[in-house]
Design an enzyme around this catalytic site. Structure first.
Site, PDB file in Angstrom:
ATOM      1  N   HIS A  11       0.949  -1.343  -0.078  1.00  0.00           N
ATOM      2  CA  HIS A  11       0.004   0.017  -0.007  1.00  0.00           C
ATOM      3  C   HIS A  11       0.935   1.328   0.026  1.00  0.00           C
ATOM      4  O   HIS A  11       0.598   2.284  -0.663  1.00  0.00           O
ATOM      5  CB  HIS A  11      -0.983   0.107   1.168  1.00  0.00           C
ATOM      6  CG  HIS A  11      -1.763   1.176   1.315  1.00  0.00           C
ATOM      7  ND1 HIS A  11      -3.279   1.019   1.171  1.00  0.00           N
ATOM      8  CD2 HIS A  11      -1.742   2.184   1.646  1.00  0.00           C
ATOM      9  CE1 HIS A  11      -3.861   2.440   1.298  1.00  0.00           C
ATOM     10  NE2 HIS A  11      -2.860   3.149   1.584  1.00  0.00           N
ATOM     11  N   GLU A  12       1.854   1.446   0.881  1.00  0.00           N
ATOM     12  CA  GLU A  12       2.749   2.543   1.239  1.00  0.00           C
ATOM     13  C   GLU A  12       3.463   2.615  -0.139  1.00  0.00           C
ATOM     14  O   GLU A  12       3.987   3.632  -0.579  1.00  0.00           O
ATOM     15  CB  GLU A  12       3.591   2.351   2.290  1.00  0.00           C
ATOM     16  CG  GLU A  12       2.731   2.014   3.423  1.00  0.00           C
ATOM     17  CD  GLU A  12       1.767   3.272   3.695  1.00  0.00           C
ATOM     18  OE1 GLU A  12       1.498   4.286   3.132  1.00  0.00           O
ATOM     19  OE2 GLU A  12       0.645   3.006   4.507  1.00  0.00           O
ATOM     20  N   HIS A  51       1.839   4.484  -2.996  1.00  0.00           N
ATOM     21  CA  HIS A  51       1.858   5.773  -2.767  1.00  0.00           C
ATOM     22  C   HIS A  51       3.091   6.630  -3.057  1.00  0.00           C
ATOM     23  O   HIS A  51       3.543   7.453  -3.574  1.00  0.00           O
ATOM     24  CB  HIS A  51       1.648   6.234  -1.155  1.00  0.00           C
ATOM     25  CG  HIS A  51       0.400   6.043  -0.771  1.00  0.00           C
ATOM     26  ND1 HIS A  51      -0.717   6.355  -1.512  1.00  0.00           N
ATOM     27  CD2 HIS A  51      -0.169   5.593   0.430  1.00  0.00           C
ATOM     28  CE1 HIS A  51      -1.809   6.262  -0.717  1.00  0.00           C
ATOM     29  NE2 HIS A  51      -1.545   5.632   0.324  1.00  0.00           N
TER      30      HIS A  51
END
Length: 227
Positions: free
Chosen positions: A129-130, A133
């Site tokens: 997820h990170e 980003h």
């Protein structure tokens, strides 16, 4: 002169010291018989030991994922291809509040919440997820103060990372079968945008997510499809 039966024989110094060491060790183990200062020191040492244990586990899982996880190695490779190599030192393990598992900062890299992971798979989803980003920030020059930009990256991260797979949703208490994945992505994107300092209401967060939903949900870069 006969020995006084009521008197106890004096232990040799080495036996007395051994007993005290045993008693002190038992007290530290059970917490019983400690003074208030000893109890405070015991709790401090326990917390310190837990921090070290959690950090070691987090760092070990991170190494494994960076070397052997197809998802993580794929994202790291595409960050490198995009001109933003992401070293291990940019992914830091630290203790966190209960309501988060990780985070991304353009200035500091990725936070991995060492005391909040259920298992290595949970950490893999969080790291993925990170990293989405991080990829968005590198590839698309995201302005994180712009709610539409932020919303788009949150949609993509929730959609592509495994954060919204069915088993994760069941653990959260969401059991719907009809469009569950889309509902999860939208719900979690709204919650993340709501935490943006530039967002002043749930309605503003929902509006930002809805405005970019179609284009960002279907954008699976760097993947060919949803993993």
């Amino acid at each position: 002169m006969p020995e006084n039966p009521s008197s106890s024989p004096t232990e040799p110094p080495e036996q007395s010291a051994a007993f005290e060491k045993w008693r002190s060790g038992l007290a530290q183990f059970t917490g019983l018989g400690l003074s208030e200062s000893e109890k405070a020191e015991r709790e401090r040492l326990k917390a310190q030991g837990k921090l070290a244990k959690d950090w070691d586990k987090c760092e070990g899982w991170k190494r494994d994922l960076m070397n052997y996880s197809p998802m993580i190695t794929f994202l790291l490779n595409h960050l490198k291809l995009a001109g933003c190599p992401f070293p291990s030192s940019a992914m830091q393990c630290h203790p966190c509040p209960e309501n988060r598992a990780g985070g991304f900062s353009p200035d500091h890299g990725i936070l991995l919440c060492q005391d909040r992971f259920f298992n290595k798979k949970h950490m893999e989803d969080t790291l993925a997820h990170e990293l989405v980003h991080a990829f968005d920030h590198c590839r698309f020059k995201v302005d994180w103060g712009n709610l539409r930009h932020h919303a788009c990256s949150e949609i993509r991260a929730a959609n592509l990372s495994g954060d919204c797979r069915f088993t994760r949703e069941v653990k959260r208490g969401f059991y719907a079968f009809n469009k569950q994945h889309q509902a999860c992505v939208k719900r979690r994107a709204i919650l993340s945008v709501l935490a943006n300092p530039a967002c002043t209401s749930p309605e503003m967060a929902e509006k930002a997510v809805n405005e970019v939903w179609e284009s960002c949900f279907t954008d699976t870069r760097p993947f060919d499809e949803i993993y």
